[in-house]
Design a protein around this motif. Structure first.
Motif, mmCIF file in Angstrom:
data_model
loop_
_atom_site.group_PDB
_atom_site.id
_atom_site.type_symbol
_atom_site.label_atom_id
_atom_site.label_comp_id
_atom_site.label_asym_id
_atom_site.label_seq_id
_atom_site.Cartn_x
_atom_site.Cartn_y
_atom_site.Cartn_z
ATOM 1 N N UNK A 1 -1.801 -10.129 -5.386
ATOM 2 C CA UNK A 1 -1.991 -9.564 -3.521
ATOM 3 C C UNK A 1 -2.004 -8.435 -3.860
ATOM 4 N N UNK A 2 -0.886 -7.774 -4.373
ATOM 5 C CA UNK A 2 -0.456 -6.311 -4.268
ATOM 6 C C UNK A 2 -0.954 -6.021 -5.368
ATOM 7 N N UNK A 3 -1.251 -6.491 -6.404
ATOM 8 C CA UNK A 3 -2.108 -5.506 -7.655
ATOM 9 C C UNK A 3 -2.879 -5.808 -7.472
ATOM 10 N N UNK A 4 -3.737 -6.956 -6.690
ATOM 11 C CA UNK A 4 -5.523 -6.937 -6.581
ATOM 12 C C UNK A 4 -5.285 -5.685 -5.346
ATOM 13 N N UNK A 5 -5.164 -5.472 -4.874
ATOM 14 C CA UNK A 5 -5.004 -4.147 -3.601
ATOM 15 C C UNK A 5 -4.471 -2.846 -4.509
ATOM 16 N N UNK A 6 -3.770 -3.059 -4.829
ATOM 17 C CA UNK A 6 -3.971 -1.281 -6.112
ATOM 18 C C UNK A 6 -5.205 -1.372 -6.610
ATOM 19 N N UNK A 7 -5.734 -2.362 -7.905
ATOM 20 C CA UNK A 7 -6.476 -2.426 -8.119
ATOM 21 C C UNK A 7 -7.932 -1.517 -7.894
ATOM 22 N N UNK A 8 -7.897 -2.737 -6.665
ATOM 23 C CA UNK A 8 -9.112 -2.426 -5.440
ATOM 24 C C UNK A 8 -9.395 -0.903 -4.860
ATOM 25 N N UNK A 9 -8.735 -0.552 -4.546
ATOM 26 C CA UNK A 9 -7.847 1.185 -3.656
ATOM 27 C C UNK A 9 -7.936 2.237 -4.965
ATOM 28 N N UNK A 10 -7.520 1.864 -6.290
ATOM 29 C CA UNK A 10 -7.320 2.596 -7.446
ATOM 30 C C UNK A 10 -9.070 2.523 -7.733
ATOM 31 N N UNK A 11 -9.774 1.345 -7.749
ATOM 32 C CA UNK A 11 -11.003 2.263 -7.907
ATOM 33 C C UNK A 11 -11.875 2.674 -6.814
ATOM 34 N N UNK A 12 -11.695 2.813 -5.383
ATOM 35 C CA UNK A 12 -12.009 4.051 -4.798
ATOM 36 C C UNK A 12 -12.176 5.196 -4.903
ATOM 37 N N UNK A 13 -10.440 5.259 -5.413
ATOM 38 C CA UNK A 13 -9.880 6.972 -5.845
ATOM 39 C C UNK A 13 -10.915 7.069 -6.814
ATOM 40 N N UNK A 14 -11.146 6.640 -8.096
ATOM 41 C CA UNK A 14 -11.074 6.718 -9.007
ATOM 42 C C UNK A 14 -13.324 7.080 -8.504
ATOM 43 N N UNK A 15 -13.402 6.652 -8.198
ATOM 44 C CA UNK A 15 -14.797 6.546 -7.303
ATOM 45 C C UNK A 15 -15.070 7.707 -6.464
ATOM 46 N N UNK A 16 -14.527 8.334 -5.811
ATOM 47 C CA UNK A 16 -14.391 9.280 -4.918
ATOM 48 C C UNK A 16 -14.167 11.043 -5.651
ATOM 49 N N UNK A 17 -13.397 10.637 -7.279
ATOM 50 C CA UNK A 17 -13.204 11.886 -8.031
ATOM 51 C C UNK A 17 -14.279 12.132 -8.773
#
Length: 96
Positions: free
Chosen positions: A78-94
């Motif tokens: 679950x930690x890996x999935x959270x990091x992946x999900x929120x990492x994608x959001x940060x990349x899209x915001x950039x």
């Protein structure tokens, strides 16, 4: 009625969740005695039978114990999935 619970098997968190879940059916007083916890149980409804109470409480304790095992075993995933999900959001915001 009393039920003795082995705290080496059921954690404090597990017992607390079970007691909270059962609050609509029973008044439960907890007493810690070394590695064991005694649950003093008083039914709120007269139709409860002692064997049914014991069965009901053990089912709830086992349910929360199983949930705790699943939580522990899937925590890293679950930690890996959270990091992946929120990492994608940060990349899209950039990109904006």
């Amino acid at each position: 009625m009393e039920i003795i619970v082995d705290r080496r098997i059921y954690s404090d968190e597990c017992i607390s969740k079970a007691v909270y879940n059962l609050a609509n059916h029973y008044v439960i007083r907890r007493m810690l005695e070394g590695a064991f916890e005694t649950l003093h149980i008083t039914p709120l409804h007269a139709e409860n039978v002692a064997s049914d109470i014991r069965k009901h409480i053990m089912e709830v304790l086992n349910d929360y114990k199983l949930r705790q095992i699943i939580e522990n075993e899937t925590h890293d995933i679950r930690t890996i999935l959270y990091i992946k999900a929120f990492g994608d959001i940060d990349e899209n915001n950039d990109e904006l």
